[in-house]
Design an enzyme around this catalytic site. Structure first.
Site, short mmCIF file in Angstrom:
data_model
loop_
_atom_site.label_atom_id
_atom_site.label_comp_id
_atom_site.label_asym_id
_atom_site.label_seq_id
_atom_site.Cartn_x
_atom_site.Cartn_y
_atom_site.Cartn_z
N ASP A 168 6.77 29.06 15.92
CA ASP A 168 6.77 29.45 14.50
C ASP A 168 6.34 28.29 13.60
O ASP A 168 5.71 28.49 12.58
CB ASP A 168 8.15 29.99 14.11
N LYS A 194 10.58 48.57 15.25
CA LYS A 194 11.85 47.85 15.45
C LYS A 194 12.95 48.46 14.60
O LYS A 194 12.73 48.79 13.43
CB LYS A 194 11.69 46.36 15.09
N HIS A 205 6.72 37.88 13.24
CA HIS A 205 6.17 38.25 14.55
C HIS A 205 5.74 39.70 14.62
O HIS A 205 6.27 40.57 13.93
CB HIS A 205 7.23 38.01 15.63
N TYR A 239 18.43 44.64 18.20
CA TYR A 239 17.40 45.55 17.73
C TYR A 239 16.68 46.25 18.89
O TYR A 239 16.55 45.70 19.97
CB TYR A 239 16.40 44.86 16.81
C1 LIG Z 1 10.71 38.70 21.93
C2 LIG Z 1 11.06 38.40 23.36
C3 LIG Z 1 11.19 37.12 23.83
N1 LIG Z 1 11.51 36.88 25.13
C4 LIG Z 1 11.68 35.50 25.56
C5 LIG Z 1 10.52 34.58 25.25
C6 LIG Z 1 11.18 33.24 25.06
O1 LIG Z 1 11.39 32.62 26.30
C7 LIG Z 1 12.55 33.59 24.46
C8 LIG Z 1 12.59 33.47 22.94
O2 LIG Z 1 11.49 34.21 22.45
P1 LIG Z 1 11.04 34.03 20.95
O3 LIG Z 1 11.08 32.59 20.55
O4 LIG Z 1 9.75 34.79 20.74
O5 LIG Z 1 12.23 34.77 20.20
P2 LIG Z 1 12.29 35.10 18.64
O6 LIG Z 1 11.73 33.98 17.84
O7 LIG Z 1 13.66 35.58 18.34
O8 LIG Z 1 11.27 36.33 18.52
C9 LIG Z 1 11.63 37.55 17.92
O9 LIG Z 1 11.65 37.30 16.54
C10 LIG Z 1 11.41 38.35 15.64
C11 LIG Z 1 12.62 38.52 14.75
C12 LIG Z 1 10.95 39.63 16.17
O10 LIG Z 1 10.88 40.63 15.43
C13 LIG Z 1 10.54 39.77 17.57
O11 LIG Z 1 11.33 40.74 18.22
C14 LIG Z 1 10.57 38.54 18.37
O12 LIG Z 1 9.28 37.95 18.25
O13 LIG Z 1 12.79 34.95 24.86
C15 LIG Z 1 11.73 37.90 26.02
O14 LIG Z 1 12.02 37.66 27.22
N2 LIG Z 1 11.59 39.18 25.59
C16 LIG Z 1 11.28 39.49 24.30
O15 LIG Z 1 11.19 40.69 23.95
#
Ligand SMILES: Cc1cn([C@H]2C[C@H](O)[C@@H](COP(=O)(O)OP(=O)(O)O[C@H]3O[C@H](C)C(=O)[C@H](O)[C@H]3O)O2)c(=O)[nH]c1=O
Length: 190
Positions: free
Chosen positions: A170, A72, A62, A132
């Site tokens: 993803d 980050k 991401h 992070y």
């Molecule tokens: C990233 C983010 C997400 N969200 C919400 C959006 C979704 O409802 C839920 C899960 O989000 P997401 O599926 O994008 O989460 P990850 O797959 O852990 O995403 C992260 O994964 C990799 C490791 C990364 O480096 C990024 O920080 C980030 O993209 O949290 C938020 O409310 N705030 C945020 O800053």
């Protein structure tokens, strides 16, 4: 604090000091002046905390496009992850190359992933807590994903005794070749 540049310039492993005594330990896990003394001056504006229940969870790859790009600073307070950064700066001599390392509660290490790099990790055991800092707020309209198994990047994810678990986002992410990253490599001033 010890800093170790990794194979991709600008991506750095950081090892804070952990002071132990009979009660347990104390550690300054982030300190602005310590990073500034190493030439790293980043305004962190948001702290994130993700929990993954099983091994084999892959979150990534991401990034947020400019002007919402994020640096980050990643650490693990429970469990262990294989953390990956990919250079996505158009024109970079290392464009599309990746670097990975184990970040864990036991090692107490961190990784600094600058803007211009996609980030992701795989959990190596159940119940991993990843904390992070990011240098720009979450901006859903600028949030992008690249396939974790893009053959053009070739990340060598570890073999874990668990199936890979991905979010729908993803699982359907495009390959890097089809992503407009918005980052252009700027050669350091000679
Ligand atoms: C990233 C983010 C997400 N969200 C919400 C959006 C979704 O409802 C839920 C899960 O989000 P997401 O599926 O994008 O989460 P990850 O797959 O852990 O995403 C992260 O994964 C990799 C490791 C990364 O480096 C990024 O920080 C980030 O993209 O949290 C938020 O409310 N705030 C945020 O800053």
């Amino acid at each position: 604090m010890i800093m170790r540049p990794l194979e991709l310039p600008d991506v750095v492993e950081i090892l804070p000091v952990r002071r132990s005594d009979e009660r347990g330990f104390f550690s300054e896990v982030w300190r602005a002046d310590a990073l500034e003394s190493e030439g790293i001056s980043i305004d962190w504006v948001q702290d994130n905390h993700s929990f993954s229940a099983t091994a084999g969870v892959i979150r990534g790859l991401h990034f947020q496009t400019p002007p919402c790009a994020q640096d980050k600073l990643v650490r693990v307070t429970r469990g262990s992850i294989f953390d990956v950064a990919v250079d996505i700066r158009q024109g970079s001599p290392t464009f599309g190359r990746w670097v990975g390392l184990v970040i864990s509660a036991e090692k107490w290490n961190q990784i600094l992933v600058p803007k211009g790099f996609a980030h992701g990790f795989m959990t190596l055991e159940p119940n991993c807590e990843v904390l992070y800092k990011v240098s720009a707020p979450y901006a859903p309209a600028h949030d992008r994903a690249i396939r974790y198994d893009d053959p053009a990047i070739g990340v060598e994810w570890p073999d874990v005794e668990a199936d890979v678990l991905l979010s729908q986002k993803d699982a359907s992410a495009p390959r890097l070749a089809y992503v407009e990253t918005g980052f252009v490599y700027e050669r350091e001033h000679d």
